[in-house]
Design an enzyme around this catalytic site. Structure first.
Site, short mmCIF file in Angstrom:
data_model
loop_
_atom_site.label_atom_id
_atom_site.label_comp_id
_atom_site.label_asym_id
_atom_site.label_seq_id
_atom_site.Cartn_x
_atom_site.Cartn_y
_atom_site.Cartn_z
CE LYS A 76 -3.84 -2.51 1.93
NZ LYS A 76 -4.92 -2.63 3.64
CD GLN A 105 -3.75 -4.28 6.42
OE1 GLN A 105 -3.03 -3.34 5.66
NE2 GLN A 105 -4.26 -5.38 6.22
CG ASP A 164 -9.21 0.07 4.53
OD1 ASP A 164 -9.60 0.24 3.72
OD2 ASP A 164 -8.58 -0.66 5.57
#
Ligand code: NDP
Length: 288
Positions: A53, A97, A120
């Site tokens: 990422k 994460q 997200d």
């Protein structure tokens, strides 16, 4: 005749090109889009995802910062870290994460991310807005699938979409996004009896199960569009999807390969959401 391949690498690349142009334009206006990635503990798979990422952010000319915290970090410390990121001017997107260590409550952590930085799209407010069809950040994997369908010219309105899987990050939001585009949506899951009787009805079949080569020819109608979200290892430790590609090839009209289908789209849509967050900031749209 073979099924048409939906090439996520190529489509992802085209979208990244336009993201890179948006980054250049933002930088000319004095703002560099910034993504903070929070990683807690030593999960090797998570560390790899995070590296990918960050690398992708840098390729786009974005700023990315890794906040790496030890396994024993307390929930309070993590929440305090997120609160700091929520107020930082140089950070437009925050990603925590998952999974988090067991002593930390993921729901509480995700709910602490400011909604205008929730790139997200996992926070309850973002999910609620998505359900209501309001402007918000969409979860990256299902958002990426929608882009694959759009770029491939696949009609959604009036089609029957069947989703196998109902997780919060893939299956559930996937169905909602398809519903918003006027598909008729059926959700199936581990308690669905006689799965093929449902999947055989699908014009668009989305497999998000997490089981190697699970979807076979008995599940697929002639001419269906088959999207394989799964990332698994087969008995030879080879990367494979939830769909048995070789069996479906020639039955489906379109199919996504693994690797090279949905996978490349997930990070692309994270970049997309981050550049959007930065543009919102510039436009002073403080709350999405
Ligand atoms: P989860 O394990 O959270 O969910 C799996 C879903 O599949 C559940 O809803 C489960 O049902 C359902 N399921 C399991 N077994 C069956 C069965 N026999 N019949 C019907 N349904 C079943 O997985 P995720 O949604 O997080 O991920 C799914 C797959 O997608 C994984 O392979 C994952 O690695 C991959 N993935 C890929 C991404 C990408 O970027 N391409 C991103 C995210 C995930 P129930 O709810 O009843 O338990």
């Amino acid at each position: 005749m073979s099924s048409a391949i939906i090439n996520g690498k190529e489509i992802g690349q085209a979208i990244r090109q336009s993201i890179a142009e948006r980054v250049v334009s933002l930088k000319e206006q004095g703002l560099t889009p910034g993504l903070a990635v929070v990683l807690v503990g030593d999960n090797q798979a998570s560390a790899t995802y995070v590296r990918n990422k960050q690398k992708s952010c840098e390729e786009m000319g974005m700023f990315s910062e890794l906040i790496k915290l030890p396994e024993e970090t307390t929930q309070e410390e993590l929440l305090a870290q997120i609160e700091r990121l929520n107020t930082r001017e140089d950070i437009h997107g925050i990603l925590v994460q998952l999974p988090l260590p067991k002593h930390i409550d993921e729901d509480t952590v995700i709910a602490t991310i400011a909604v205008d930085k929730d790139v997200d799209g996992f926070s309850p407010v973002s999910v609620g807005k998505m359900m209501l069809g309001q402007e918000t950040f969409l979860p990256c994997t299902p958002f990426g699938v929608m882009k694959l369908l759009e770029y491939s010219g696949i009609e959604i309105a009036g089609k029957h979409a069947v989703i196998v899987g109902r997780s919060h990050i893939v299956g559930k939001p996937m169905g909602q996004l398809l519903l918003q585009k006027d598909a008729t949506v059926t959700y199936t899951h581990s308690k669905t009896p006689d799965l093929p009787s449902f999947t055989k009805q699908a014009d668009i079949l989305i497999a998000a199960v997490g089981r190697a080569n699970f979807i076979t020819k008995e599940h697929v109608k002639e001419g269906a569009v088959v999207i394989d979200v799964g990332i698994n290892r087969d008995e030879n430790n080879k990367l494979c999807g939830d769909v048995n590609f070789n069996e479906i090839d020639g039955i489906a009209s379109h199919i996504t390969p693994v690797p090279g289908g949905v996978g490349p789209m997930t990070i692309t849509m994270l970049l997309f959401n981050t550049v959007q967050a930065a543009e919102n900031k510039l436009a002073n749209k403080v709350k999405l």
